[in-house]
Design an enzyme around this catalytic site. Structure first.
Site, PDB file in Angstrom:
ATOM      1  N   SER A   1      -2.063   0.377 -11.397  1.00  0.00           N
ATOM      2  CA  SER A   1      -1.201   1.271 -12.143  1.00  0.00           C
ATOM      3  C   SER A   1       0.173   0.617 -11.798  1.00  0.00           C
ATOM      4  O   SER A   1       1.034   1.203 -12.376  1.00  0.00           O
ATOM      5  CB  SER A   1      -1.432   2.645 -11.875  1.00  0.00           C
TER       6      SER A   1
ATOM      7  N   ILE B   1      -3.867   6.204  -4.171  1.00  0.00           N
ATOM      8  CA  ILE B   1      -4.723   6.960  -5.034  1.00  0.00           C
ATOM      9  C   ILE B   1      -4.987   8.194  -4.332  1.00  0.00           C
ATOM     10  O   ILE B   1      -5.640   8.376  -3.284  1.00  0.00           O
ATOM     11  CB  ILE B   1      -6.207   6.228  -5.562  1.00  0.00           C
ATOM     12  N   SER B   2      -4.341   9.344  -4.903  1.00  0.00           N
ATOM     13  CA  SER B   2      -4.691  10.695  -4.577  1.00  0.00           C
ATOM     14  C   SER B   2      -4.989  11.715  -5.778  1.00  0.00           C
ATOM     15  O   SER B   2      -3.828  12.225  -6.055  1.00  0.00           O
ATOM     16  CB  SER B   2      -3.635  11.224  -3.718  1.00  0.00           C
TER      17      SER B   2
ATOM     18  N   LEU C   1      -3.806   5.667 -10.937  1.00  0.00           N
ATOM     19  CA  LEU C   1      -5.301   4.850 -10.799  1.00  0.00           C
ATOM     20  C   LEU C   1      -4.975   3.586 -10.131  1.00  0.00           C
ATOM     21  O   LEU C   1      -3.594   3.173 -10.005  1.00  0.00           O
ATOM     22  CB  LEU C   1      -5.442   4.322 -12.220  1.00  0.00           C
ATOM     23  N   SER C   2      -6.043   2.855  -9.651  1.00  0.00           N
ATOM     24  CA  SER C   2      -5.975   1.380  -9.152  1.00  0.00           C
ATOM     25  C   SER C   2      -5.540   0.690 -10.090  1.00  0.00           C
ATOM     26  O   SER C   2      -5.699   0.338 -11.288  1.00  0.00           O
ATOM     27  CB  SER C   2      -7.242   1.062  -8.609  1.00  0.00           C
TER      28      SER C   2
ATOM     29  N   THR D   1       3.629  -1.847  -6.216  1.00  0.00           N
ATOM     30  CA  THR D   1       4.947  -2.625  -6.785  1.00  0.00           C
ATOM     31  C   THR D   1       6.029  -1.786  -6.806  1.00  0.00           C
ATOM     32  O   THR D   1       7.248  -2.141  -6.371  1.00  0.00           O
ATOM     33  CB  THR D   1       4.465  -2.955  -8.168  1.00  0.00           C
TER      34      THR D   1
ATOM     35  N   ARG E   1     -12.209  10.261   1.971  1.00  0.00           N
ATOM     36  CA  ARG E   1     -11.220  10.080   1.221  1.00  0.00           C
ATOM     37  C   ARG E   1     -10.024  11.498   1.537  1.00  0.00           C
ATOM     38  O   ARG E   1      -8.969  11.263   1.515  1.00  0.00           O
ATOM     39  CB  ARG E   1     -11.665  10.305  -0.202  1.00  0.00           C
TER      40      ARG E   1
END
Length: 242
Positions: free
Chosen positions: A121, A190-191, A118-119, A125, A164
């Site tokens: 998550s 995000i996939s 998820l955005s 990073t 997308r």
């Protein structure tokens, strides 16, 4: 634009009197540049000038053979072109330096580490931390970050379903190229759809595809909300999800 012609003998005979091989430059006439519907092969001796739509040479062959059936030359392997998607008459060109040689040079095996979640998550990073660690161990990596790619390669795509899907497809194709080059490619984006991730996995016939799902609870991601997307979504200002 004419391709550089292969030099032809100065006389009509070879060094020991044998008939010299006649070189042909083959071009396509009636092509799309001149508005022609169907192409036809034309042949001219190497060194002769080709004008107009004939000036699109595609191959030069020896032995003085004429075009056969309008598409191939006798005495050599038949050129096989393909239609891939919307691209017609394309020919795959193999090079002597392949994935194996590149991997030997880099002393590593190319692969793709696909990080999804998820955005908020922590995909980017984690990708950077992994890249830094591998770099410290002497491995060459490259990160394909979803947001970064939308600054260039995918800047023409929006966040509707069709775009997308195209976004994921493009990243998969680029990741395949990096793996083929012998790099450790880290893709973070995000996939959410398994079918799209599976399609990317299937692109890698000779490389490893490692899928990583950051199983971070929605409430944690929303609490982080580094880009303020959850707040916008709650306010109804983002359509179609994050």
């Amino acid at each position: 634009m004419l391709a550089k012609a292969v030099p032809r003998p100065c006389s009509g005979a070879g060094r020991h009197g044998a008939p010299a091989a006649r070189l042909w430059s083959v071009g396509v006439a009636g092509g799309p540049r001149r508005g022609g519907a169907g192409g036809r092969l034309v042949a001219a001796d190497a060194g002769e000038r080709m004008t107009g739509s004939e000036a699109v040479p595609v191959v030069a062959v020896a032995a003085g053979k004429q075009p056969v059936n309008g598409s191939a030359m006798a005495g050599i392997d038949k050129l096989v072109t393909s239609t891939v998607g919307k691209s017609t008459n394309v020919l795959w060109h193999d090079c002597p330096i392949g994935q194996f040689e590149r991997q030997e040079l880099l002393n590593q095996k190319g692969c793709v580490v696909w990080i999804t979640g998820l955005s908020g998550s922590g995909k980017s990073t984690l990708a950077c931390a992994l890249s830094r660690e591998l770099h410290s161990r002497g491995h060459l990596t490259y990160i394909l970050d979803g947001d970064n790619l939308r600054h260039g390669l995918n800047r023409d795509l929006c966040f509707e379903a069709k775009d997308r899907a195209e976004n994921i497809r493009r990243v998969g194709e680029v990741a395949k190229l990096f793996a083929d080059a012998g790099l450790i490619c880290i893709a973070s984006l995000i996939s959410p759809y398994r079918s799209e991730r599976s399609a990317c996995r299937k692109l890698l016939h000779n490389s490893t595809f490692i899928e990583v799902f950051l199983n971070v609870p929605l409430e944690v991601c929303e609490a982080r909300d580094p880009k303020g997307l959850y707040k916008l979504a709650r306010a109804g200002k983002i359509k179609g999800g994050l």
